[in-house]
Motif scaffolding. Structure first.
Motif, PDB file in Angstrom:
ATOM      1  N   THR A   1     -14.129  22.509   7.788  1.00 25.14           N
ATOM      2  CA  THR A   1     -13.524  23.035   6.559  1.00 25.14           C
ATOM      3  C   THR A   1     -12.647  24.242   6.846  1.00 25.14           C
ATOM      4  OG1 THR A   1     -15.449  22.274   5.278  1.00 25.14           O
ATOM      5  CG2 THR A   1     -14.008  23.901   4.242  1.00 25.14           C
ATOM      6  N   VAL A   2     -13.182  25.174   7.632  1.00 28.31           N
ATOM      7  CA  VAL A   2     -12.414  26.383   7.971  1.00 28.31           C
ATOM      8  C   VAL A   2     -11.185  26.023   8.797  1.00 28.31           C
ATOM      9  CG1 VAL A   2     -12.483  28.593   9.190  1.00 28.31           C
ATOM     10  CG2 VAL A   2     -14.465  27.849   7.867  1.00 28.31           C
ATOM     11  N   LEU A   3     -11.347  25.079   9.737  1.00 25.06           N
ATOM     12  CA  LEU A   3     -10.226  24.676  10.590  1.00 25.06           C
ATOM     13  C   LEU A   3      -9.113  24.028   9.769  1.00 25.06           C
ATOM     14  CD1 LEU A   3      -9.013  24.333  13.414  1.00 25.06           C
ATOM     15  CD2 LEU A   3     -10.272  22.169  13.625  1.00 25.06           C
ATOM     16  N   VAL A   4      -9.476  23.162   8.820  1.00 21.63           N
ATOM     17  CA  VAL A   4      -8.473  22.511   7.970  1.00 21.63           C
ATOM     18  C   VAL A   4      -7.712  23.550   7.144  1.00 21.63           C
ATOM     19  CG1 VAL A   4      -8.158  21.021   5.954  1.00 21.63           C
ATOM     20  CG2 VAL A   4      -9.591  20.253   7.850  1.00 21.63           C
ATOM     21  N   LEU A   5      -8.440  24.476   6.528  1.00 17.52           N
ATOM     22  CA  LEU A   5      -7.788  25.521   5.725  1.00 17.52           C
ATOM     23  C   LEU A   5      -6.855  26.380   6.578  1.00 17.52           C
ATOM     24  CD1 LEU A   5     -10.782  26.695   3.474  1.00 17.52           C
ATOM     25  CD2 LEU A   5      -8.784  25.358   2.774  1.00 17.52           C
ATOM     26  N   ALA A   6      -7.324  26.770   7.757  1.00 20.73           N
ATOM     27  CA  ALA A   6      -6.500  27.600   8.644  1.00 20.73           C
ATOM     28  C   ALA A   6      -5.242  26.854   9.076  1.00 20.73           C
ATOM     29  CB  ALA A   6      -7.311  28.020   9.867  1.00 20.73           C
ATOM     30  N   CYS A   7      -5.382  25.558   9.398  1.00 20.25           N
ATOM     31  CA  CYS A   7      -4.225  24.776   9.861  1.00 20.25           C
ATOM     32  C   CYS A   7      -3.213  24.565   8.743  1.00 20.25           C
ATOM     33  CB  CYS A   7      -4.685  23.425  10.417  1.00 20.25           C
ATOM     34  SG  CYS A   7      -5.402  23.532  12.065  1.00 20.25           S
ATOM     35  N   VAL A   8      -3.677  24.361   7.506  1.00 17.98           N
ATOM     36  CA  VAL A   8      -2.755  24.201   6.381  1.00 17.98           C
ATOM     37  C   VAL A   8      -1.963  25.490   6.162  1.00 17.98           C
ATOM     38  CG1 VAL A   8      -2.611  23.903   3.877  1.00 17.98           C
ATOM     39  CG2 VAL A   8      -4.065  22.394   5.217  1.00 17.98           C
TER      40      VAL A   8
ATOM     41  N   MET B   1      -6.796  28.011  16.659  1.00 11.89           N
ATOM     42  CA  MET B   1      -7.754  28.187  17.756  1.00 11.89           C
ATOM     43  C   MET B   1      -7.614  29.556  18.415  1.00 11.89           C
ATOM     44  SD  MET B   1      -9.913  25.884  18.026  1.00 11.89           S
ATOM     45  CE  MET B   1     -10.268  24.272  17.352  1.00 11.89           C
ATOM     46  N   ALA B   2      -6.385  30.069  18.473  1.00 15.38           N
ATOM     47  CA  ALA B   2      -6.194  31.420  19.012  1.00 15.38           C
ATOM     48  C   ALA B   2      -6.878  32.444  18.113  1.00 15.38           C
ATOM     49  CB  ALA B   2      -4.698  31.725  19.130  1.00 15.38           C
ATOM     50  N   LEU B   3      -6.753  32.248  16.791  1.00 12.97           N
ATOM     51  CA  LEU B   3      -7.414  33.149  15.842  1.00 12.97           C
ATOM     52  C   LEU B   3      -8.931  33.055  15.977  1.00 12.97           C
ATOM     53  CD1 LEU B   3      -7.187  35.083  13.428  1.00 12.97           C
ATOM     54  CD2 LEU B   3      -7.203  33.076  11.930  1.00 12.97           C
ATOM     55  N   PHE B   4      -9.451  31.825  16.090  1.00 12.90           N
ATOM     56  CA  PHE B   4     -10.906  31.638  16.221  1.00 12.90           C
ATOM     57  C   PHE B   4     -11.434  32.315  17.478  1.00 12.90           C
ATOM     58  CE2 PHE B   4     -11.160  27.413  13.623  1.00 12.90           C
ATOM     59  CZ  PHE B   4     -10.698  28.102  12.516  1.00 12.90           C
ATOM     60  N   MET B   5     -10.690  32.164  18.584  1.00 10.45           N
ATOM     61  CA  MET B   5     -11.149  32.752  19.841  1.00 10.45           C
ATOM     62  C   MET B   5     -11.189  34.268  19.743  1.00 10.45           C
ATOM     63  SD  MET B   5      -9.727  32.485  23.735  1.00 10.45           S
ATOM     64  CE  MET B   5      -8.781  33.991  23.581  1.00 10.45           C
ATOM     65  N   ASN B   6     -10.189  34.855  19.094  1.00 10.94           N
ATOM     66  CA  ASN B   6     -10.161  36.311  18.970  1.00 10.94           C
ATOM     67  C   ASN B   6     -11.232  36.813  18.004  1.00 10.94           C
ATOM     68  OD1 ASN B   6      -7.697  37.791  20.394  1.00 10.94           O
ATOM     69  ND2 ASN B   6      -7.046  35.727  19.858  1.00 10.94           N
ATOM     70  N   ILE B   7     -11.579  35.998  16.994  1.00  7.42           N
ATOM     71  CA  ILE B   7     -12.692  36.358  16.110  1.00  7.42           C
ATOM     72  C   ILE B   7     -13.993  36.420  16.913  1.00  7.42           C
ATOM     73  CG2 ILE B   7     -14.157  35.481  14.240  1.00  7.42           C
ATOM     74  CD1 ILE B   7     -11.618  34.503  12.853  1.00  7.42           C
ATOM     75  N   LYS B   8     -14.198  35.414  17.782  1.00  7.90           N
ATOM     76  CA  LYS B   8     -15.412  35.392  18.607  1.00  7.90           C
ATOM     77  C   LYS B   8     -15.435  36.582  19.573  1.00  7.90           C
ATOM     78  CE  LYS B   8     -15.597  30.346  18.526  1.00  7.90           C
ATOM     79  NZ  LYS B   8     -15.504  29.125  19.342  1.00  7.90           N
ATOM     80  N   LEU B   9     -14.270  36.892  20.137  1.00  2.00           N
ATOM     81  CA  LEU B   9     -14.186  38.046  21.040  1.00  2.00           C
ATOM     82  C   LEU B   9     -14.550  39.327  20.310  1.00  2.00           C
ATOM     83  CD1 LEU B   9     -11.020  37.720  23.321  1.00  2.00           C
ATOM     84  CD2 LEU B   9     -13.359  38.162  24.040  1.00  2.00           C
ATOM     85  N   PHE B  10     -13.997  39.505  19.099  1.00  2.30           N
ATOM     86  CA  PHE B  10     -14.261  40.715  18.337  1.00  2.30           C
ATOM     87  C   PHE B  10     -15.735  40.778  17.919  1.00  2.30           C
ATOM     88  CE2 PHE B  10     -14.138  43.185  14.303  1.00  2.30           C
ATOM     89  CZ  PHE B  10     -13.728  44.398  14.845  1.00  2.30           C
TER      90      PHE B  10
END
Length: 463
Positions: A350-357, A283-292
């Protein structure tokens, strides 16, 4: 590689000039731990209510990442706007560098762990200022006079955001060394719990920046509008709470013995072996992607704007008319809008599952929880597998049947639970927030029980 080693040594040396919270010279009593923990919590809530000076309040804030921000103990427009984001992102960067073998540190040694912690701290400090600037430069927050580089208010607001995150960085150190549990976890749980309570019981407020809360909290809306579908998020919270508490007790016991004919025992491997860290990192990665993506959009960079827009769409929770996907389906049924939202939900999960694994695997490797690390720990303790000779390779072979599959399964489980919860709870909080809060509170309870048990054992040893 020599150049990289020189840079690492320089940053490690530079970290020695940063202020540091010294470790306690003697064991901290339980009461004192509670005082430090509560004090850190009070300071956190005070910071969450101090508004940034120099913001243009006539311009409405962008809402895209407000719920993800809650998971990072942030409060938009306040001193802790960036929250613990820089701390988490510093950990993510170092894990990626080590996973790609760009950075080689032996975390099995004290020197390697010390270097890792020093690099994480210096990187977190740098990211405090970088993220502060991105919040302003991306248009998430607008200073008086605009977000131009030449505008002094841009840098003034940036420095305030950085100071807020720096305070949380040192509060985390205080709680970790003198309090109970982790400061990062404490702030996440406090932010989510406070937000949920307020959004359920909040009285009607006019001119609210959040349109979902402009007519009051959920209970007020249910009483005035009679719309029972508004209670679905509360039901979702209860279900997630019960599921997490149940799953926390699931584990596999691996039989072990002490020596050739020693006492038998069991080594428990919990189903949630990776805890909730993969979700926090994802979720930290996702938030920073949205910020960027917002930053790129503001800068109007061709091609990159479209690419980052697509990536941002893939890591975003879909909404239907400002409400959760489930509520949207109840209200509208199957329409073009809900169909596109369901497609986005599938991509997001799908993206969340891959990122968490991926992050789950990294976390196990970095946290001395891998098969090799656990086998080495058991061997040093004189443990062995019954029916086999005492050999580290034998222990590794047995652990290999359990730890890697449970790491993957546990990562998939927390990803699906938090992701599906996000689709149900959007508008109130997030599934991720409830998942993290329940897990954090559960471990906080375990930590308190363990501390009290150790105190009782020491007291009994005096007699």
């Amino acid at each position: 590689m020599k150049l990289l080693g020189a840079i690492v040594d320089f940053l490690v040396g530079l970290s020695q000039y940063l202020p540091e919270i010294k470790k306690p010279v003697k064991e901290v009593p339980f009461k004192e731990k509670m005082i430090w923990t509560l004090l850190a919590l009070v300071i956190f809530f005070v910071l969450a209510n101090i508004s940034l000076v120099g913001l243009d309040t006539s311009i409405r804030q962008v809402q895209e990442i407000l719920f993800a921000q809650t998971l990072l103990a942030g409060e938009m427009g306040k001193l802790i706007t960036a929250g613990i984001g820089p701390i988490v992102m510093a950990s993510i960067f170092l894990q990626l560098f080590m996973g790609a073998q760009i950075l080689e540190l032996d975390l099995g040694t004290g020197e390697g762990r010390a270097k890792f912690q020093a690099l994480q701290k210096i990187l977190a400090v740098l990211l405090c200022f970088l993220q502060g600037f991105i919040y302003v430069g991306s248009g998430m927050l607008m200073p008086i006079g605009g977000a131009g580089i030449l505008n002094p208010m841009t840098w003034f607001v940036t420095i305030q955001i950085a100071i807020g995150s720096l305070i949380l960085l040192y509060l985390d150190e205080i709680v970790s060394k003198y309090g109970i549990g982790s400061g990062v976890s404490l702030f996440i749980a406090a932010g989510v719990a406070g937000g949920v309570f307020w959004q359920i019981f909040m009285p009607p407020i006019t001119n609210s920046a959040n349109t979902f809360l402009a007519g009051g909290g959920i209970l007020w809306k249910v009483m005035t509008l009679g719309d029972l579908t508004l209670l679905l998020p509360i039901l979702g919270i209860i279900i997630i709470f019960l599921v997490v508490v149940f799953v926390e007790g699931m584990h596999v016991n691996i039989p072990i013995t002490l020596g050739q004919s020693g006492m038998g025992g069991r080594y428990p491997v919990k189903f949630l072996y990776v805890s909730n860290m993969p979700v926090i990192l994802a979720m930290a990665l996702f938030m920073n992607i949205k910020l960027f993506a917002l930053f790129v959009q503001q800068a109007k960079i061709p091609i990159l704007t479209e690419i980052m827009g697509a990536v941002s769409w893939a890591v975003s929770v879909p909404y239907v008319g400002g409400r959760s996907l489930l509520q949207g389906l109840f209200d509208q049924g199957i329409t073009t809008v809900t169909t596109m939202a369901m497609l986005q939900a599938v991509v997001f999960l799908t993206v969340l599952v891959l990122a968490c694994v991926i992050f789950g695997w990294f976390w196990v490797q970095m946290g001395n929880q891998s098969t090799q690390a656990v086998a080495a720990q058991l061997e040093r303790s004189g443990m062995q597998i019954p029916g086999f000779r005492r050999d580290k390779r034998v222990i590794e072979k047995v652990l290999e049947r359990y730890i890697p599959p449970i790491t993957v399964l546990g990562s998939i489980f927390v990803a699906l639970l938090s992701g599906v919860g996000d689709l149900v709870l959007a508008g109130l909080t997030s599934g991720t927030g409830i998942l993290l809060t329940v897990g954090i509170v559960y471990r906080f309870y375990e930590e308190i029980a363990k501390t009290q048990q150790e105190a009782i054992m020491k007291l009994m040893g005096k007699f």
